[in-house]
Motif scaffolding. Structure first.
Motif, PDB file in Angstrom:
ATOM      1  N   PRO A 193      34.422  32.017  51.243  1.00  0.00           N
ATOM      2  CA  PRO A 193      33.687  30.755  52.377  1.00  0.00           C
ATOM      3  C   PRO A 193      32.439  31.193  52.050  1.00  0.00           C
ATOM      4  CG  PRO A 193      35.153  33.327  53.333  1.00  0.00           C
ATOM      5  CD  PRO A 193      35.755  32.659  51.870  1.00  0.00           C
ATOM      6  N   TRP A 202      31.567  34.945  43.682  1.00  0.00           N
ATOM      7  CA  TRP A 202      32.314  35.555  42.765  1.00  0.00           C
ATOM      8  C   TRP A 202      33.505  35.526  43.614  1.00  0.00           C
ATOM      9  CZ3 TRP A 202      30.414  38.109  38.998  1.00  0.00           C
ATOM     10  CH2 TRP A 202      31.022  39.805  38.305  1.00  0.00           C
ATOM     11  N   GLN A 203      33.706  36.299  42.470  1.00  0.00           N
ATOM     12  CA  GLN A 203      36.072  36.875  42.933  1.00  0.00           C
ATOM     13  C   GLN A 203      36.225  36.391  43.801  1.00  0.00           C
ATOM     14  OE1 GLN A 203      35.743  40.591  45.033  1.00  0.00           O
ATOM     15  NE2 GLN A 203      35.534  41.600  43.642  1.00  0.00           N
ATOM     16  N   GLY A 204      36.027  34.166  43.448  1.00  0.00           N
ATOM     17  CA  GLY A 204      36.314  32.987  43.805  1.00  0.00           C
ATOM     18  C   GLY A 204      37.543  32.985  43.385  1.00  0.00           C
ATOM     19  N   SER A 205      38.222  32.068  43.189  1.00  0.00           N
ATOM     20  CA  SER A 205      39.357  31.359  42.970  1.00  0.00           C
ATOM     21  C   SER A 205      38.839  29.885  42.274  1.00  0.00           C
ATOM     22  CB  SER A 205      41.033  31.369  43.616  1.00  0.00           C
ATOM     23  OG  SER A 205      41.765  30.422  42.657  1.00  0.00           O
ATOM     24  N   MET A 206      37.803  30.188  41.145  1.00  0.00           N
ATOM     25  CA  MET A 206      37.517  29.291  40.954  1.00  0.00           C
ATOM     26  C   MET A 206      38.828  27.851  40.200  1.00  0.00           C
ATOM     27  SD  MET A 206      33.509  30.500  40.364  1.00  0.00           S
ATOM     28  CE  MET A 206      34.028  31.335  39.574  1.00  0.00           C
ATOM     29  N   PHE A 209      37.192  23.917  37.782  1.00  0.00           N
ATOM     30  CA  PHE A 209      35.922  22.724  37.594  1.00  0.00           C
ATOM     31  C   PHE A 209      36.066  21.423  37.609  1.00  0.00           C
ATOM     32  CE2 PHE A 209      36.139  26.856  35.924  1.00  0.00           C
ATOM     33  CZ  PHE A 209      35.049  27.763  36.865  1.00  0.00           C
ATOM     34  N   SER A 257      31.997  35.836  35.944  1.00  0.00           N
ATOM     35  CA  SER A 257      32.103  35.496  36.987  1.00  0.00           C
ATOM     36  C   SER A 257      33.681  34.017  36.592  1.00  0.00           C
ATOM     37  CB  SER A 257      31.392  34.640  38.247  1.00  0.00           C
ATOM     38  OG  SER A 257      32.073  34.123  39.313  1.00  0.00           O
ATOM     39  N   LEU A 258      33.048  32.979  36.332  1.00  0.00           N
ATOM     40  CA  LEU A 258      33.264  31.497  35.829  1.00  0.00           C
ATOM     41  C   LEU A 258      34.656  31.850  35.345  1.00  0.00           C
ATOM     42  CD1 LEU A 258      30.397  29.203  34.799  1.00  0.00           C
ATOM     43  CD2 LEU A 258      31.424  29.398  37.225  1.00  0.00           C
ATOM     44  N   HIS A 316      37.203  34.580  37.686  1.00  0.00           N
ATOM     45  CA  HIS A 316      37.053  33.945  38.723  1.00  0.00           C
ATOM     46  C   HIS A 316      38.063  32.753  39.100  1.00  0.00           C
ATOM     47  CE1 HIS A 316      34.266  37.454  39.754  1.00  0.00           C
ATOM     48  NE2 HIS A 316      35.363  37.695  39.878  1.00  0.00           N
ATOM     49  N   ARG A 317      38.631  32.773  37.710  1.00  0.00           N
ATOM     50  CA  ARG A 317      39.265  30.960  37.508  1.00  0.00           C
ATOM     51  C   ARG A 317      40.203  31.132  38.083  1.00  0.00           C
ATOM     52  NH1 ARG A 317      39.888  29.358  31.820  1.00  0.00           N
ATOM     53  NH2 ARG A 317      39.536  32.156  31.755  1.00  0.00           N
ATOM     54  N   LYS A 318      41.342  29.769  38.743  1.00  0.00           N
ATOM     55  CA  LYS A 318      42.102  29.973  39.521  1.00  0.00           C
ATOM     56  C   LYS A 318      43.184  29.720  38.255  1.00  0.00           C
ATOM     57  CE  LYS A 318      44.920  27.369  43.247  1.00  0.00           C
ATOM     58  NZ  LYS A 318      44.835  25.652  43.568  1.00  0.00           N
ATOM     59  N   ALA A 372      43.435  34.074  39.841  1.00  0.00           N
ATOM     60  CA  ALA A 372      42.223  34.830  40.619  1.00  0.00           C
ATOM     61  C   ALA A 372      42.940  34.664  41.854  1.00  0.00           C
ATOM     62  CB  ALA A 372      41.085  34.894  40.083  1.00  0.00           C
ATOM     63  N   MET A 373      42.570  35.856  42.964  1.00  0.00           N
ATOM     64  CA  MET A 373      43.204  35.192  44.590  1.00  0.00           C
ATOM     65  C   MET A 373      41.833  35.225  45.103  1.00  0.00           C
ATOM     66  SD  MET A 373      46.364  34.910  44.621  1.00  0.00           S
ATOM     67  CE  MET A 373      46.078  34.829  46.607  1.00  0.00           C
ATOM     68  N   PRO A 374      41.097  34.227  45.459  1.00  0.00           N
ATOM     69  CA  PRO A 374      40.426  33.786  46.282  1.00  0.00           C
ATOM     70  C   PRO A 374      39.751  35.395  47.395  1.00  0.00           C
ATOM     71  CG  PRO A 374      40.939  32.525  47.145  1.00  0.00           C
ATOM     72  CD  PRO A 374      41.701  33.537  46.097  1.00  0.00           C
ATOM     73  N   ALA A 375      38.355  36.335  46.990  1.00  0.00           N
ATOM     74  CA  ALA A 375      38.264  37.250  48.468  1.00  0.00           C
ATOM     75  C   ALA A 375      37.665  36.456  49.665  1.00  0.00           C
ATOM     76  CB  ALA A 375      37.006  37.821  48.013  1.00  0.00           C
ATOM     77  N   THR A 376      37.314  36.979  50.619  1.00  0.00           N
ATOM     78  CA  THR A 376      37.160  36.748  52.095  1.00  0.00           C
ATOM     79  C   THR A 376      35.590  37.059  52.392  1.00  0.00           C
ATOM     80  OG1 THR A 376      37.721  38.403  52.745  1.00  0.00           O
ATOM     81  CG2 THR A 376      40.045  36.332  53.125  1.00  0.00           C
TER      82      THR A 376
END
Lengths: 529, 414, 195
Positions: free
Chosen positions: A281, A343-347, A349, B68-69, B72-74, B78-82
């Motif tokens: 979010p 930050w701390q996402g699951s990115m 590209f 971060s890039l 915090h890659r899928k 990496a699991m997304p924080a909320t």
């Protein structure tokens, strides 16, 4: 999701052919018109940019200095008023009703007028060039987009054309701003409180308020200019009790907020894209909204930092310097929120994410160099030098243009129902990034070394960097053809069908509608929890 | 090593490979020209602080983003924080830190030096002994030393042939003038600025000075040069067609040399007057006049009327007769009144006297300036002769300096 | 792009009901008034800017003539000196020669001083000009008071005529102590006479 699409298709009811586009009052049609118009004008402005860099490739004269002045002026006016502004307005028209759960814009007919004022304005800007080819008049406006008096009082017929173009573009922007504000105030779906609105909607609300506050004074200013040129008044002529510096104040009272008018809608689109591709979010919704307000308010009280060399009292220099520095805080908050969003996402590209990240980097450079430009003393060196040119291209290409391209890729599948070619999109991004930096990094050094802007020919010590910059510009310019090709392919129906959600992490009302969304949406408004 | 130098070095490494071979004179303009005035030094200092700071910010922030890039890659699972805002009081306080640092840098690290620099720049406390008046006009500068009775124009001296690529460009291409501003070193000089037409801006990077000249309203700045030398700059506010062609050259000399120069200039004024009187008496051949005239034309007229005499349609009339021309009504009316344009809109050679008068007086309300104070009788005679015998014009007219003197006299006596 | 064609309804028929329409009209009306207000504000900036200039000395603009009565009882501050320099500019369109009688005068604040500019018209026709004055540094402008000045009116100089243009002024004793040197500029602009 195709089933949903087919189900909704029979609701798509609209006349066909030219009249559909000419008389349309549908927000999606008008949005598409705006975006299409903007892309055409982006190419026109781009061609002018290529001409500029070709002239500056080597220290020699290819065009007459007069023609060169016309090219830089029209490049500036077209890019600001006919490319970037219509693009963000187009996105607003297309997206805001869907984002707030409204069936359409509040004032559909006004919306139609708003758009159709723009093509004549663009014609007014560019036509003097064509007339000149036929030996009529002496070409387009040649005063720089800032139209400083008395140069603009002295100028040829092109200035009058530009003034009328400003009238039309002003009317268009004001109509769409009013429309957007009324829509946002009155047509939100039940439960969609102001503080639940998507951030893009908020950013446009501030933008619309800014437009309403600052465009009318510019219109007043060009009216005075017109009167000075033709009716013997002396608003900007010392001889009759006027003052040339007054124009600078009038212009920049508009001109500085204009930068934020270009910028804010794209800062509003950023969290949407970043949050989608990091599957997380949006961070700091409230902080961002308050920052928009702060930027909006500050932007109208810092205009004279564009005039540090025009001779200003010490107190004014200090005030405008410190006030300008203050803008760095809300802008930094936006950056902070963007970083915290990924930050701390699951990115992943995809192209929109790449352009959004490119936006952060390039606009970051634009913002940081803007901070050093705020210093009233060092500004003596930067002002009107290529350092300034590089700075505002980082701020305006790195910001709004990158943001608009990101938004275009992001919403293209939603708008057309087709996925674009991802490989081409990535090529487009990397070529843009390399070309852009190669064009404008040398310009920082040119400015520091003492090359002023708006000159068609230059001293030999600037030769190498200019050549480098021009090569960069060709790379940057040709990259945009990839975008155009990609768009044409999508419109021809090439590419995978897009799903309703389009992107794995996409949120928001617009992603609950099929792709493409039906012609009329939300005739029964959704209820927001 | 300042960040600016690091930046310069980095880009220098990258760019070196791409440098074009042609301009042998290029110096590598990575930074401000060496500052030689207190304001320029102040400016460089502030510039360095600012640039260091923004470079650090850029690198730090970019590193955080790249981290971060990467992490915090899928694709790395990496699991997304909320989280959507600071969750604890501590986080809230921590997240305010960057902005406090920014505000500190804005208003303390950068703000305080900038404050002192602004005051220094506006410093009128210590009285300057010497005043120089700079007047901008399309497209040259006029320098005046009140009290010393010295006043002259300073215009570009790069030959048109170099601008149009007909001969090789010299080292100071576009940055050389016929008559530089001469200033003594180590003395505070108050520079006042005025414009005669549109806004110009007087910019000499080594002085850290850029000040607009405004038509009607006086502006001021000051310089105190600490090193003799030649300093070059140019107009920095778009002022029309010739904007790129109004360079500024300042010759900073020692006090003694300056005094010598002043004496020379003052006697030169007188010699020039005497010479002019003598020259007025001289009769030249047509060939001499045409040769001299070509030079005068190139230096003074070609910027607008163009080296080929074709002018620019709509603004600057051609010198070549038989060419069609249309422009603003006041220009056409002035040309018609003096017989320089046919009813069909073609340029023709009008009467000699009117030709001389246009050069002397200019045409009010049009871009044509008056040359009565900047050109001698000899120059005008030569230029007019040249114009009437070149560009396909073959009137055969030979105009002697005495005729110009006569024209001057005619306008000056009722 | 979708190419579904169906003309069941006119697209202009907005979905908004009459009450909503009234609601829209009200907000639109308010916004239109705001737009007009800001348009007017643009014009209001002209006088606002001028009074701002006068107040702060921006552009070195000085005020109008000072009444002679204002000088009565004013004492010259013999302890201080201000150097007042003079400069002149003739704008294109006038054939005049125009220069100050003095390059500079050192005055005491509060002491009424007379000087003049010399103007001559060597051309063969009468010309009319308007002098515009300004002062540097700008913050000294409002302390430069004129009792008599040729900058208040247009001046016509006949062909061949020479004239002494009187300037009677004083520097206000309230001038900040650190301003010790000011320069006064007069620029003559041509005035086009429509005959």
């Amino acid at each position: 999701m195709n089933a949903a699409h087919a189900h909704d298709a029979h609701h798509d009811e609209h006349p066909s052919g030219m009249t559909r586009w000419l008389f349309t009052t549908n927000h999606k049609d008008i949005g598409r018109l705006y975006i299409g118009f903007s892309i055409i004008m982006f190419l026109v402005g781009g061609i002018l940019a290529m001409l500029i860099r070709t002239e500056l490739l080597k220290p020699q004269l290819l065009f007459s200095p007069e023609l060169y002045n016309q090219i830089i002026t029209v490049h500036g006016l077209v890019m600001v008023f006919a490319a970037v502004m219509p693009a963000t307005t187009g996105l607003a028209n297309y997206l805001i009703p869907m984002m707030i759960g409204a069936p359409d814009m509040a004032l559909p007919r006004l919306n139609n007028w708003g758009f159709w004022l723009l093509p004549p304005a663009a014609v007014l800007l560019v036509m003097p060039f064509i007339l000149m080819l036929f030996g009529i008049g002496n070409g387009a406006i040649d005063t720089g987009w800032t139209m400083y008096a008395p140069l603009s009082v002295q100028g040829g017929l092109g200035v009058d054309f530009a003034i009328f173009a400003v009238y039309l573009m002003g009317a268009s922007s004001l109509l769409s701003s009013i429309n957007i504000i009324v829509t946002i105030f009155n047509m939100r779906a039940p439960g969609m409180t102001m503080m639940k609105m998507p951030i893009f909607v908020w950013s446009w609300l501030i933008t619309a308020f800014l437009l309403i506050a600052v465009f009318p004074p510019l219109v007043a200013g060009v009216t005075m200019l017109l009167a000075d040129r033709h009716f013997g008044t002396h608003f900007f002529n010392a001889a009759g009790g006027g003052d040339p510096v007054l124009w600078e104040h009038l212009f920049w009272f508009f001109g500085h907020p204009e930068v934020y008018i270009l910028l804010l809608p794209t800062t509003g689109i950023m969290p949407h894209i970043l949050s989608t591709f990091s599957r997380k979010p949006v961070y700091g919704y409230k902080a961002q909204v308050y920052s928009f307000w702060a930027i909006g308010v500050l932007s109208v009280v810092v205009w004279a930092h564009h005039m540090f060399t025009s001779g200003m009292p010490v107190a004014a220099q200090l005030y405008f310097m410190y006030a300008t520095m203050a803008i760095s805080i809300p802008v930094a908050i936006l950056f902070f929120c963007w970083f915290a969003t990924i930050w701390q996402g699951s990115m992943t590209f995809e192209t929109p994410m790449l352009f959004a990240l490119g936006y952060i980097v390039l606009f970051g450079v634009g913002g940081l160099t803007g901070l050093i430009l705020s210093d009233a003393v060092a500004d003596q060196q930067y002002h009107n030098s290529y350092f300034l040119v590089a700075h505002f291209h980082y701020a305006l290409f790195g910001g709004p243009v990158m943001g608009i391209i990101a938004a275009t890729y992001y919403y293209l599948p939603k708008i057309t129902g087709r996925m674009y070619n991802e490989t081409l999109g990535k090529w487009h991004f990397w070529q843009t990034l390399i070309g852009f930096n190669l064009t404008f990094i040398p310009q920082f050094f040119l400015g520091i070394a003492g090359m002023p802007r708006r000159i068609p020919d230059y001293a030999l010590q600037f030769a190498h960097l200019n050549m480098l910059s021009s090569v960069g510009a060709y790379i940057l310019g040709s990259a945009q053809l990839l975008l155009v090709y990609n768009l044409i392919q999508v419109m021809r129906g090439v590419g995978k069908k897009a799903t309703t959600q389009v992107w794995e992490g996409a949120q928001g009302l617009e992603f609950t509608l099929p792709s493409p969304p039906p012609y009329h949406t939300f005739e029964t408004q959704p209820v927001i929890q | 090593m300042s960040a600016r130098k690091v930046l310069a070095l980095l880009s220098g490494l990258g760019l070196a490979a791409l440098v074009a071979p042609d301009a042998a004179y290029a110096r590598y303009p990575w930074e401000f020209p060496t500052p030689v005035t207190p304001v320029a030094k102040e400016t460089l200092w502030v510039h360095n602080i600012f640039l260091t700071f923004i470079s650090v910010v850029f690198v730090v922030v970019l590193s955080i983003m790249l981290y971060s890039l990467f992490f915090h890659r899928k694709s790395r699972g990496a699991m997304p924080a909320t989280f959507t805002a600071p969750r604890t009081k501590l986080q809230f306080v921590l997240s305010a830190i960057p902005f406090l640092i920014l505000a500190f840098v804005d208003y303390v690290v950068m703000g305080i030096p900038a404050y002192h620099a602004v005051l220094a720049m506006a410093n009128t406390r210590a009285d300057a002994q010497m005043v120089v008046k700079v007047t901008g006009m399309q497209w040259k500068w006029q320098y005046q030393y009140p009290g010393l009775h010295i006043k002259y124009y300073s215009s570009i001296s790069t030959p048109q042939a170099q601008i149009h690529d007909q001969e090789p460009k010299n080292k100071n291409f576009l940055r050389q003038v016929n008559h530089p501003l001469v200033l003594p070193v180590n003395e505070k000089i108050r520079v006042i600025l005025m414009s005669k037409d549109v806004i110009h801006s007087w910019w000499v990077p080594a002085f850290g000075v850029k000040e607009d000249s405004i038509p009607g309203f006086l502006r001021e700045t000051w310089v105190k040069i600490d090193k003799p030398g030649v300093y070059r700059g140019q107009c920095a506010e778009l002022c029309g067609v010739g904007h790129a062609f109004m360079p500024i050259v300042v010759d900073a000399v020692s006090d003694d040399q300056f005094k010598q120069w002043v004496a020379q200039e003052q006697s030169r004024e007188q010699t020039v007057r005497a010479q002019q009187a003598a020259a007025t008496a001289v009769t030249y051949t047509k060939a001499q006049l045409v040769t001299m005239g070509q030079k005068v034309f190139t230096a003074n007229c070609a910027a607008c009327h163009q080296a080929n005499g074709m002018g620019i349609p709509g603004t600057f009339p051609p010198i070549a007769s038989g060419q069609p021309f249309s422009a603003a009504p006041n220009m056409i009316a002035a040309l018609r009144k003096r017989g320089f344009i046919t009813p069909g809109g073609k340029i023709v050679e009008g009467p000699v006297v009117d030709h001389i008068n246009i050069v002397l007086q200019g045409i009010a309300g049009t871009p044509m300036p008056a040359f009565s104070s900047s050109l001698s009788n000899e120059d005008i005679a030569a230029a007019v002769t040249f114009e009437r015998n070149d560009f396909g014009n073959h009137t055969g007219d030979v105009i002697q300096p005495a005729e110009v003197q006569a024209a001057r006299a005619a306008t000056q006596k009722p | 792009m979708d190419r579904h064609v169906d003309s069941g309804r006119t697209p202009s028929a907005g979905p908004a009901g009459p009450t909503e329409g009234g609601h829209h009209r009200r907000v639109t009306f308010i916004l239109a008034v705001v737009v007009l207000g800001f348009f007017g504000f643009g014009f209001a900036l002209v006088p606002l800017y001028n009074s701002f200039c006068k107040l702060t000395g921006l552009n070195g603009k000085t005020g109008g003539p000072v009444e002679a009565s204002a000088v009565v009882g004013m004492k010259a501050d013999r302890a201080r000196e201000v150097k007042v320099g003079f400069t002149s500019t003739v704008m294109p369109g006038l054939n005049w020669r125009f220069k100050p009688l003095h390059n500079y005068i050192v005055v005491h604040p509060g002491a009424v001083t007379r000087t003049s500019y010399l103007v001559s018209n060597p051309s063969n026709h009468a010309e009319t000009g308007q002098a515009i004055m300004s002062v540097v540094p700008g913050r000294a402008a409002r302390y430069f008071k004129k009792l008599e000045c040729f900058c208040f009116h247009q001046e016509t100089i006949k062909a061949g005529e020479s004239r002494n243009m009187r300037l009677v002024f004083f520097v206000s004793p309230h001038i900040p102590k650190d301003v010790r040197s000011i320069i006064v500029s007069y620029a003559f602009f041509p005035v086009k006479k429509h005959t």
